[in-house]
Write a protein that holds these residues in place. Structure first.
Motif, mmCIF file in Angstrom:
data_model
loop_
_atom_site.group_PDB
_atom_site.id
_atom_site.type_symbol
_atom_site.label_atom_id
_atom_site.label_comp_id
_atom_site.label_asym_id
_atom_site.label_seq_id
_atom_site.Cartn_x
_atom_site.Cartn_y
_atom_site.Cartn_z
ATOM 1 N N UNK A 92 3.902 73.534 109.712
ATOM 2 C CA UNK A 92 4.695 74.623 110.318
ATOM 3 C C UNK A 92 4.737 75.842 109.396
ATOM 4 N N UNK A 93 4.898 75.592 108.107
ATOM 5 C CA UNK A 93 4.936 76.697 107.158
ATOM 6 C C UNK A 93 3.589 77.420 107.138
ATOM 7 N N UNK A 94 2.536 76.634 107.197
ATOM 8 C CA UNK A 94 1.177 77.208 107.207
ATOM 9 C C UNK A 94 1.001 78.118 108.423
ATOM 10 N N UNK A 95 1.373 77.606 109.587
ATOM 11 C CA UNK A 95 1.217 78.390 110.826
ATOM 12 C C UNK A 95 2.029 79.681 110.767
ATOM 13 N N UNK A 96 3.196 79.564 110.152
ATOM 14 C CA UNK A 96 4.062 80.737 110.044
ATOM 15 C C UNK A 96 3.426 81.781 109.107
ATOM 16 N N UNK A 97 2.910 81.330 107.970
ATOM 17 C CA UNK A 97 2.308 82.265 107.009
ATOM 18 C C UNK A 97 1.012 82.885 107.545
ATOM 19 N N UNK A 98 0.259 82.090 108.310
ATOM 20 C CA UNK A 98 -1.012 82.594 108.861
ATOM 21 C C UNK A 98 -0.763 83.800 109.775
ATOM 22 N N UNK A 99 0.445 83.866 110.339
ATOM 23 C CA UNK A 99 0.822 85.008 111.198
ATOM 24 C C UNK A 99 0.764 86.343 110.445
ATOM 25 N N UNK A 100 0.809 86.290 109.113
ATOM 26 C CA UNK A 100 0.784 87.528 108.334
ATOM 27 C C UNK A 100 -0.565 88.246 108.340
ATOM 28 N N UNK A 101 -1.605 87.533 108.753
ATOM 29 C CA UNK A 101 -2.904 88.219 108.843
ATOM 30 C C UNK A 101 -2.892 89.084 110.093
ATOM 31 N N UNK A 102 -3.342 90.325 109.978
ATOM 32 C CA UNK A 102 -3.368 91.195 111.156
ATOM 33 C C UNK A 102 -4.228 90.593 112.272
ATOM 34 N N UNK A 103 -5.298 89.901 111.838
ATOM 35 C CA UNK A 103 -6.136 89.182 112.793
ATOM 36 C C UNK A 103 -6.283 87.765 112.277
ATOM 37 N N UNK A 104 -6.250 86.812 113.180
ATOM 38 C CA UNK A 104 -6.405 85.425 112.748
ATOM 39 C C UNK A 104 -7.802 85.234 112.145
ATOM 40 N N UNK A 105 -7.893 84.692 110.917
ATOM 41 C CA UNK A 105 -9.217 84.439 110.332
ATOM 42 C C UNK A 105 -10.013 83.491 111.246
ATOM 43 N N UNK A 106 -11.333 83.551 111.174
ATOM 44 C CA UNK A 106 -12.094 82.758 112.148
ATOM 45 C C UNK A 106 -12.039 81.253 111.900
ATOM 46 N N UNK A 107 -11.849 80.823 110.643
ATOM 47 C CA UNK A 107 -11.717 79.369 110.406
ATOM 48 C C UNK A 107 -10.379 79.076 109.723
#
Ligand SMILES: *Cc1c(COP(=O)(O)O)cnc(C)c1O
Length: 376
Positions: free
Chosen positions: A186-201
Motif C-alpha cells: 500500500x505504501x508503495x502504491x501511494x508513493x508511486x502516485x508521486x510520478x507525474x506519469x506511471x513508469x512503464x515497469x
C-alpha cells in the motif's frame, strides 16, 4: 554448453530445462500483463549466470536482474541480449558503461542522478533507471514522498536519464505475515502516485510474494530462488500454486575405499572412531567446495541409499561410512536424487541453521558446472 575437460569427478549438474519449465509454469500462472524478470545474481544462485539468463529469456522471461554492476557487465559480455537490471547500488562512474551496454540501473536518491548527469557528458543513448522505493525493507531506496518528489524533479531536468521503472522489495513475504506485506504494498502504491506519469515497469514481488500475493504482481515479478525450483521458505513451500522443478545436483564419485578395523580414528582431530570393522569411502569434495565443516554427519546417496559423512570434513575430501564394500568410481550424490531417495538444499540448510539460498551460493567456483539433465 561446452565444458572444458576436467578430471575431478566432483561436479554440479544443472538442468536448464527445469529452469525453463519453471518460467513457463510461472507465465501460465501470472496475470497476462505481468512480465517475468529472472533474477540471476550471485552467478545465477550458483547455477551459472549467463547460462541461466539465456535459458530463462528463451522460455519467456522478458528481462534479467542482478545485484551488482559487474554481474550485469558479465551477462552482456556473455551475450545476453535482453534488458538487464542492476537491483543494487551502482557507483555514479558506472553510468557511462551502463549506457554503452544498455544496462538498467537502480537509483535511490536525487544526488546520484545529478552526478550521473554530469558524468555522462554527451548524449548518445539514455541511461535507463528504475527508482527504488524503500517501503519497509530498510536497505536502499527513497523512503518519503518528499524525497521522491526531489527525484522526480531531477529526473525531469536531466536529459540523459530516462525513467523506466519503479520498484520496492518485501521483507516478510515468505512468512505468515500478510499484514506487513500489505502495508509495504500500500505504501508503495501511494508513493508511486508521486510520478507525474506511471513508469512503464512497476514491480514489487519476489518469489514468495509471487506465489502468495498474486494481487501484487503489477507489471513484473522478480523471480529468483524459485526460478531454480527451490521454495523461498517451508511456509511458502506448502502453499505453491504449481510444482517447482529443481535444477541443481551435486555429485562426485568414490575415490578410495578401505576396510577399517574397530577402534580406528578417521580424519583431523581423530573425532570419529570406528565402532566395529567398517567400510570407509573417501570422496573428493570438501569445505573449499562448499561442503561446510558443519555438514559432518550429513548423509550422501550411493547406490540409492543414504549413508553418513563421518569425521571432520577436510578442505578437499571427506569420508563416508559405507554399509558394505563398494567400488571406487561409484556415483555419490550429495544434493539430488538417486532411486527413491532425495537430498535437498533445504536438508543441508536445516542442518546448518540457514536458508537454502545460502546453500545455493556456497557451492564454490571450484566445482565445475555441467549443463545436462539432473534426473537420476
Ligand atoms: C534477490 C532479490 C530478488 C529475488 O528474490 P527471491 O526471494 O530469490 O525470489 C528480488 N528483488 C530483489 C531486490 C532482490 O535483491
Amino acid at each position: 554448453m561446452e565444458n572444458e575437460m576436467e578430471f575431478r569427478p566432483t561436479k554440479a549438474v544443472i538442468d536448464l530445462q527445469a529452469i525453463q519449465q519453471n518460467v513457463r509454469n510461472l507465465t501460465a500462472y501470472l496475470p497476462r500483463e505481468t512480465a517475468v524478470i529472472a533474477v540471476v545474481k550471485a552467478d545465477g544462485y550458483g547455477h551459472g549466470e549467463v547460462e541461466v539468463a539465456k535459458a530463462a529469456i528463451k522460455a519467456g522471461a522478458s528481462m534479467v536482474a542482478v545485484a551488482t554492476p559487474d554481474e550485469a557487465v558479465r551477462l552482456k559480455e556473455g551475450g545476453v541480449t535482453s534488458d538487464v537490471l542492476v537491483m543494487g547500488p551502482s557507483p555514479v562512474l558506472f553510468a557511462k558503461k551502463a549506457i554503452d551496454l544498455g544496462i538498467h540501473v537502480t537509483v535511490t536518491d536525487a544526488e546520484w542522478i545529478r552526478q550521473a548527469t554530469r558524468v555522462v557528458d554527451e548524449f548518445v543513448k539514455p541511461l535507463n533507471v528504475h527508482v527504488k522505493i524503500d517501503t519497509g525493507m530498510g536497505r536502499i531506496g527513497v523512503r518519503t514522498a518528499d524525497a521522491l518528489q526531489e527525484v522526480v524533479q531531477v529526473l525531469n531536468s536531466s536529459d540523459v536519464v530516462k525513467l523506466v521503472g519503479a520498484f520496492t522489495h518485501f521483507a516478510c513475504a515468505d512468512e505468515d505475515d500478510s499484514l506487513t506485506t500489505k502495508r509495504q504494498f500500500d505504501k508503495f502504491m501511494e508513493l508511486v502516485e508521486n510520478f507525474p506519469e506511471r513508469p512503464s515497469i512497476v514491480h514489487a514481488a519476489n518469489s514468495a510474494a509471487t506465489f502468495l500475493y498474486p494481487d501484487y504482481a503489477l507489471d513484473a515479478v522478480r523471480f529468483g530462488i524459485s526460478l531454480y525450483g527451490i521454495a523461498p521458505s517451508a511456509y511458502v513451500g506448502s502453499r505453491l500454486p504449481f510444482t517447482l522443478q529443481r535444477a541443481f545436483c551435486l555429485e562426485t564419485e568414490l575415490a578410495y575405499v578401505k576396510q577399517v578395523e574397530k577402534g580406528n580414528r578417521i580424519s583431523y582431530g581423530g573425532t570419529y572412531e570406528t565402532l566395529e570393522d567398517e567400510w570407509i569411502g573417501t570422496i573428493p569434495i570438501g569445505y573449499a567446495d562448499g561442503l561446510k565443516r558443519g555438514l559432518r554427519g550429513q548423509e550422501v546417496l550411493i547406490a540409492g541409499e543414504r549413508m553418513p559423512i563421518v569425521g571432520t570434513i577436510c578442505m578437499d575430501q571427506c569420508m563416508v561410512k559405507l554399509p558394505r564394500e563398494m567400488h571406487v568410481g561409484e556415483k555419490v550424490t550429495l544434493i539430488g536424487k538417486q532411486a527413491d531417495e532425495e537430498i535437498t538444499m533445504e536438508e543441508w540448510a536445516e542442518r546448518l541453521g540457514t536458508i537454502p539460498y545460502e546453500i545455493a551460493v556456497t557451492i564454490s567456483k571450484r566445482v565445475q558446472r555441467v549443463y545436462g539433465t539432473t534426473n537420476g
